[in-house]
Motif scaffolding. Structure first.
Motif, mmCIF file in Angstrom:
data_model
loop_
_atom_site.group_PDB
_atom_site.id
_atom_site.type_symbol
_atom_site.label_atom_id
_atom_site.label_comp_id
_atom_site.label_asym_id
_atom_site.label_seq_id
_atom_site.Cartn_x
_atom_site.Cartn_y
_atom_site.Cartn_z
ATOM 1 N N THR A 111 0.837 -1.205 0.000
ATOM 2 C CA THR A 111 0.000 0.000 0.000
ATOM 3 C C THR A 111 0.869 1.251 0.000
ATOM 4 N N MET A 112 1.947 1.239 0.783
ATOM 5 C CA MET A 112 2.838 2.401 0.815
ATOM 6 C C MET A 112 3.519 2.585 -0.536
ATOM 7 N N ALA A 113 3.900 1.480 -1.167
ATOM 8 C CA ALA A 113 4.494 1.579 -2.507
ATOM 9 C C ALA A 113 3.483 2.193 -3.472
ATOM 10 N N GLY A 114 2.226 1.783 -3.363
ATOM 11 C CA GLY A 114 1.175 2.346 -4.207
ATOM 12 C C GLY A 114 0.966 3.826 -3.960
ATOM 13 N N LEU A 115 1.013 4.239 -2.691
ATOM 14 C CA LEU A 115 0.872 5.670 -2.370
ATOM 15 C C LEU A 115 1.985 6.492 -3.014
ATOM 16 N N VAL A 116 3.190 5.976 -2.928
ATOM 17 C CA VAL A 116 4.343 6.700 -3.472
ATOM 18 C C VAL A 116 4.280 6.731 -5.000
ATOM 19 N N VAL A 117 3.929 5.606 -5.613
ATOM 20 C CA VAL A 117 3.822 5.574 -7.071
ATOM 21 C C VAL A 117 2.685 6.485 -7.536
ATOM 22 N N SER A 118 1.546 6.464 -6.844
ATOM 23 C CA SER A 118 0.440 7.349 -7.236
ATOM 24 C C SER A 118 0.878 8.803 -7.159
ATOM 25 N N ALA A 120 3.949 9.903 -7.473
ATOM 26 C CA ALA A 120 4.909 10.114 -8.562
ATOM 27 C C ALA A 120 4.190 10.328 -9.888
ATOM 28 N N MET A 121 2.980 9.784 -9.998
ATOM 29 C CA MET A 121 2.188 9.928 -11.217
ATOM 30 C C MET A 121 1.249 11.125 -11.143
ATOM 31 N N ASP A 122 1.481 11.995 -10.143
ATOM 32 C CA ASP A 122 0.690 13.212 -9.941
ATOM 33 C C ASP A 122 -0.766 12.913 -9.605
ATOM 34 N N LEU A 123 -0.967 11.850 -8.815
ATOM 35 C CA LEU A 123 -2.280 11.515 -8.290
ATOM 36 C C LEU A 123 -2.255 11.701 -6.787
ATOM 37 N N SER A 124 -3.405 11.974 -6.213
ATOM 38 C CA SER A 124 -3.497 12.135 -4.766
ATOM 39 C C SER A 124 -3.345 10.786 -4.078
ATOM 40 N N PRO A 125 -2.384 10.653 -3.163
ATOM 41 C CA PRO A 125 -2.243 9.372 -2.464
ATOM 42 C C PRO A 125 -3.451 9.055 -1.584
#
Length: 183
Positions: A111-118, A120-125
């Motif tokens: 989940t933390m990896a997803g938050l960081v990737v989101s 990085a993709m200019d999406l709100s974590p």
């Protein structure tokens, strides 16, 4: 078509309190101690104990805002050098979180990896995470660890132990004064 996870739609949360907590963790790391300064920890504990459920959600959203802002800064810094922030930051973050076996539950790491990737993709974590249901207790410590690790990474890159904190306090000051962000 805008994404439902666009940061424009995300709550900012209580960034000041989230930053205070992250800055406290950074000071502990840099002091060489294994535990937080007792006085500082007492203040953090008193404040968190007095929080309402909405206050806790606001701090959680504030921590997500910190992650977003840290990743935005890291993305811009990496792009200046022709590097991909996801490739450069996420593997070491995940490795470090996985090594924190006493504080970070293994099930919270993806989940933390997803938050960081989101981010990085200019999406709100926070909006990205919201689509998967309520936050779990295991994710709370992992979220704090993730924000702290990103701040420490920025401090290491800039060779300035206060840079990540100053980055946010400067942005908060500009926002209060109604000045545009410096991108």
């Amino acid at each position: 078509m805008p994404s439902p996870c666009d940061p424009e739609y995300a709550p900012i949360g209580d960034v000041s309190t989230a930053l205070m907590m992250i800055d406290s963790r950074l000071k502990t790391l840099y002091s060489g101690r294994t535990t937080a300064d007792p006085g500082q920890q007492k203040l953090v504990d008193q404040y968190t104990a007095s929080m309402t459920p909405q206050g806790a959600r606001d701090v959680l959203d504030g921590a997500c805002t910190l992650i977003y802002l840290y990743m935005k800064w890291l993305r811009m810094a990496h792009e200046e050098h022709g590097r991909d922030v996801v490739e450069q930051v996420v593997p070491s973050l995940v490795t470090t979180l996985r090594q924190m076996t006493r504080t970070v539950a293994p099930e919270a790491v993806p989940t933390m990896a997803g938050l960081v990737v989101s981010s990085a993709m200019d999406l709100s974590p926070s909006l990205w995470r919201k689509q998967y249901g309520k936050w779990t207790k295991a994710e709370m410590t992992a979220l704090e660890a993730t924000a702290t690790l990103l701040a420490e990474h920025i401090n290491r890159v800039t060779d300035d132990q206060d840079f990540a904190t100053r980055l946010i306090t400067d942005a908060l000051t500009r926002a209060e004064e109604g000045e545009p962000d410096e991108d």
